[in-house]
Design a protein around this motif. Sequence first.
Motif, PDB file in Angstrom:
ATOM      1  N   LEU B  46       0.857  -1.185   0.000  1.00 32.05           N
ATOM      2  CA  LEU B  46       0.000   0.000   0.000  1.00 32.05           C
ATOM      3  C   LEU B  46       0.891   1.232   0.000  1.00 32.05           C
ATOM      4  N   LEU B  47       0.598   2.163  -0.857  1.00 34.02           N
ATOM      5  CA  LEU B  47       1.290   3.450  -0.802  1.00 34.02           C
ATOM      6  C   LEU B  47       0.313   4.444  -0.190  1.00 34.02           C
ATOM      7  N   LEU B  48       0.664   4.928   0.999  1.00 35.08           N
ATOM      8  CA  LEU B  48      -0.244   5.811   1.731  1.00 35.08           C
ATOM      9  C   LEU B  48       0.408   7.144   2.035  1.00 35.08           C
ATOM     10  N   GLU B  49      -0.413   8.163   2.029  1.00 43.45           N
ATOM     11  CA  GLU B  49       0.037   9.470   2.532  1.00 43.45           C
ATOM     12  C   GLU B  49      -0.643   9.662   3.883  1.00 43.45           C
ATOM     13  N   PHE B  50       0.167   9.859   4.926  1.00 45.46           N
ATOM     14  CA  PHE B  50      -0.352  10.084   6.274  1.00 45.46           C
ATOM     15  C   PHE B  50      -0.268  11.560   6.610  1.00 45.46           C
ATOM     16  N   ARG B  51      -1.306  12.051   7.274  1.00 44.16           N
ATOM     17  CA  ARG B  51      -1.269  13.431   7.759  1.00 44.16           C
ATOM     18  C   ARG B  51      -1.798  13.422   9.189  1.00 44.16           C
ATOM     19  N   THR B  52      -0.926  13.777  10.114  1.00 46.37           N
ATOM     20  CA  THR B  52      -1.328  13.807  11.519  1.00 46.37           C
ATOM     21  C   THR B  52      -0.248  14.545  12.322  1.00 46.37           C
ATOM     22  N   GLY B  53      -0.450  14.654  13.668  1.00 42.68           N
ATOM     23  CA  GLY B  53       0.540  15.304  14.522  1.00 42.68           C
ATOM     24  C   GLY B  53       1.760  14.429  14.718  1.00 42.68           C
ATOM     25  N   LYS B  54       2.818  15.029  15.292  1.00 50.16           N
ATOM     26  CA  LYS B  54       4.091  14.334  15.425  1.00 50.16           C
ATOM     27  C   LYS B  54       3.957  13.061  16.270  1.00 50.16           C
ATOM     28  N   THR B  55       3.302  13.193  17.420  1.00 55.21           N
ATOM     29  CA  THR B  55       3.205  12.056  18.339  1.00 55.21           C
ATOM     30  C   THR B  55       2.384  10.921  17.728  1.00 55.21           C
ATOM     31  N   ASP B  56       1.230  11.295  17.141  1.00 55.38           N
ATOM     32  CA  ASP B  56       0.394  10.273  16.522  1.00 55.38           C
ATOM     33  C   ASP B  56       1.117   9.595  15.355  1.00 55.38           C
ATOM     34  N   MET B  57       1.919  10.387  14.621  1.00 60.29           N
ATOM     35  CA  MET B  57       2.670   9.826  13.490  1.00 60.29           C
ATOM     36  C   MET B  57       3.611   8.744  14.006  1.00 60.29           C
ATOM     37  N   GLU B  58       4.340   9.073  15.075  1.00 63.03           N
ATOM     38  CA  GLU B  58       5.300   8.109  15.631  1.00 63.03           C
ATOM     39  C   GLU B  58       4.586   6.873  16.175  1.00 63.03           C
ATOM     40  N   LYS B  59       3.482   7.102  16.890  1.00 61.32           N
ATOM     41  CA  LYS B  59       2.736   5.975  17.474  1.00 61.32           C
ATOM     42  C   LYS B  59       2.126   5.096  16.379  1.00 61.32           C
ATOM     43  N   GLY B  60       1.576   5.760  15.375  1.00 54.95           N
ATOM     44  CA  GLY B  60       0.941   5.021  14.275  1.00 54.95           C
ATOM     45  C   GLY B  60       1.941   4.143  13.542  1.00 54.95           C
ATOM     46  N   LEU B  61       3.128   4.698  13.286  1.00 57.09           N
ATOM     47  CA  LEU B  61       4.157   3.924  12.581  1.00 57.09           C
ATOM     48  C   LEU B  61       4.618   2.746  13.439  1.00 57.09           C
ATOM     49  N   LYS B  62       4.687   3.001  14.791  1.00 61.11           N
ATOM     50  CA  LYS B  62       5.092   1.930  15.710  1.00 61.11           C
ATOM     51  C   LYS B  62       4.036   0.813  15.700  1.00 61.11           C
ATOM     52  N   TYR B  63       2.754   1.246  15.693  1.00 57.23           N
ATOM     53  CA  TYR B  63       1.654   0.275  15.641  1.00 57.23           C
ATOM     54  C   TYR B  63       1.813  -0.653  14.428  1.00 57.23           C
ATOM     55  N   LEU B  64       2.124  -0.041  13.261  1.00 61.05           N
ATOM     56  CA  LEU B  64       2.277  -0.838  12.036  1.00 61.05           C
ATOM     57  C   LEU B  64       3.441  -1.810  12.153  1.00 61.05           C
ATOM     58  N   LYS B  65       4.566  -1.291  12.666  1.00 56.43           N
ATOM     59  CA  LYS B  65       5.757  -2.139  12.774  1.00 56.43           C
ATOM     60  C   LYS B  65       5.521  -3.288  13.758  1.00 56.43           C
ATOM     61  N   ASP B  66       4.812  -2.986  14.870  1.00 55.96           N
ATOM     62  CA  ASP B  66       4.502  -4.036  15.842  1.00 55.96           C
ATOM     63  C   ASP B  66       3.607  -5.118  15.239  1.00 55.96           C
ATOM     64  N   LYS B  67       2.843  -4.730  14.246  1.00 55.81           N
ATOM     65  CA  LYS B  67       1.954  -5.691  13.569  1.00 55.81           C
ATOM     66  C   LYS B  67       2.701  -6.520  12.524  1.00 55.81           C
ATOM     67  N   GLY B  68       4.017  -6.232  12.365  1.00 58.65           N
ATOM     68  CA  GLY B  68       4.804  -6.994  11.390  1.00 58.65           C
ATOM     69  C   GLY B  68       4.749  -6.411   9.983  1.00 58.65           C
ATOM     70  N   ILE B  69       4.324  -5.149   9.909  1.00 57.88           N
ATOM     71  CA  ILE B  69       4.253  -4.484   8.600  1.00 57.88           C
ATOM     72  C   ILE B  69       5.588  -3.780   8.330  1.00 57.88           C
ATOM     73  N   GLU B  70       6.087  -3.945   7.128  1.00 58.88           N
ATOM     74  CA  GLU B  70       7.321  -3.261   6.749  1.00 58.88           C
ATOM     75  C   GLU B  70       6.943  -1.858   6.275  1.00 58.88           C
ATOM     76  N   VAL B  71       7.534  -0.836   6.888  1.00 61.10           N
ATOM     77  CA  VAL B  71       7.188   0.550   6.554  1.00 61.10           C
ATOM     78  C   VAL B  71       8.407   1.235   5.932  1.00 61.10           C
ATOM     79  N   THR B  72       8.290   1.592   4.664  1.00 64.41           N
ATOM     80  CA  THR B  72       9.427   2.193   3.957  1.00 64.41           C
ATOM     81  C   THR B  72       9.053   3.581   3.456  1.00 64.41           C
ATOM     82  N   PRO B  73       9.870   4.590   3.758  1.00 61.24           N
ATOM     83  CA  PRO B  73       9.577   5.908   3.178  1.00 61.24           C
ATOM     84  C   PRO B  73       9.566   5.804   1.655  1.00 61.24           C
ATOM     85  N   VAL B  74       8.665   6.527   1.009  1.00 56.58           N
ATOM     86  CA  VAL B  74       8.496   6.363  -0.437  1.00 56.58           C
ATOM     87  C   VAL B  74       9.771   6.739  -1.195  1.00 56.58           C
TER      88      VAL B  74
END
Lengths: 372, 137
Positions: B46-74
């Motif tokens: 999935l190629l996604l554009e995220f828009r949110t505050g700094k803390t939520d951005m960090e937490k959201g990315l952590k949530y994805l990684k904890d779920k075993g999702i590979e997150v790569t900057p585009v």
Amino acid sequence: MGIKKTYEEINEKIKKGKAVILTAEDVTKMALEKSPAEIARSVDVITTATFGPMCSSGIFINFGHPDPPVRMEKIMLNQVPAYAGIAAVDAYMGATAESVTDIKYGGAHVIEALIKGEKVELQAWGKGTDCYPGKEDIRYIDKGSVNEIFMFNPRNAYQNYSVAVNRSDSVKYTYMGVLLPRLGNAMYSTSGELSPLLNDPDLRTIGIGTRIFLGGTQGYVTWNGTQFNPEVGKNQHGIPINNAATIAVIGDLKKMSSAYIKAAYFEKYGVSLFVGIGIPIPLLDEEIAARVSVSNRQIETTIFDYGSSGKPQLGITNYEDLQSGSIHLNGKKIRTAPLSSIKIAREIARVLKGQISSGEFLISKPVQQLIK
Amino acid sequence: MYTRRYVLTFPPDKVNEPLTFHLIKDYNMEINILKADINAGKEGKLLLEFRTGKTDMEKGLKYLKDKGIEVTPVSKQISLRYEDCVHCGACTAVCFTDALTMEKPSWELNFKPEKCIVCGLCLKACPLNLFKMEFYN
């Protein structure tokens, strides 16, 4: 009384290091403040250049005779077929010839490899004759191991070129690049006010025998190029507003640089070759000074729909608009993109200016005009 | 507010989880789906554009990684052999996110990979074949 200069007088100034040389872009800027008479008086030579894909290009090559000698009747270089129907060990490798194993590799890549000094596999076969008993010659060659390699391009440096758009509903892959559907983009070639033949629209100084910069070395104009068309209508600035004159050129591949000759592959079209050409124009009189002062706004060209059969004509635009990043057509704003590199064309114009300044490149009077 | 584009690569067993729902609900993310390649039983992207505050951005990315999702900057998805570029400009004709533009007045190619949405058109437009893309393959 108008000013008149001869080729000989200008070359004398070049040899003495006293010639004033500008690029075609510089003289266009100068013309904002100075009259053609003043320019003709103060400037001796301007340098023009282009670096774009030019499909009608290729090389003659003489491999030297193997032992036993072979009458080479079928020839491949790195799996790309060359034309072998001339003499025993001569051949012509066209830039757009395709490899028998990889359609994205072709004559242009072989040409670039040879310029770089790389080894290229020669495979040649003949039927065997009394004087050429050998039937096969397979070996690696490079530019040092063969007799001659000279580039001979039947059609280069088009004087102006169409703008390509696509009104159809599907993407069109063309030699003018990727054309997006429903007027998604517009592609243009030529370097505008820097382009050689647009600075000498009546071909007064560019003719048979004109010495030019070709691929990093000195080459020559040999003839009018194929599809040479002097009948194209001209605008009020004397500029033909569509594909018009062309030149056939020649130069020694062994002295060329891969910075100015590059192989290209256009998706679903095929292989082509970026060719770097620079041409000096001597300012012999006011009329030539006025011609070389031409600006991108004054250089108009025609837009064609490459997405419909018969390529219908859609309108006229100019290079100032094209280079601005967008043009308007039928009330729609269309993104524009070039195909020829202005950055490298400028570099060629500067290099040529330096070579003339240092006296290593002299201007030459055409032996004959390019009149068909 | 931060805007970032990431490519999410997730293993076959995660394809059926409503990840975007949790990103929106739990981390206040505005999400724009730019590209998706998801097939049941196979690895998905999935190629996604995220828009949110700094803390939520960090937490959201952590949530994805904890779920075993590979997150790569585009920007890591696309590469260009810039040293071989002749600055012809052909690629700029097809780049509608302006990741590829001609710099004026130098007429050099200006490459901003963070603006890329991995559409893959530049791969076909470059006559020197200088682009490489992960998502595209």
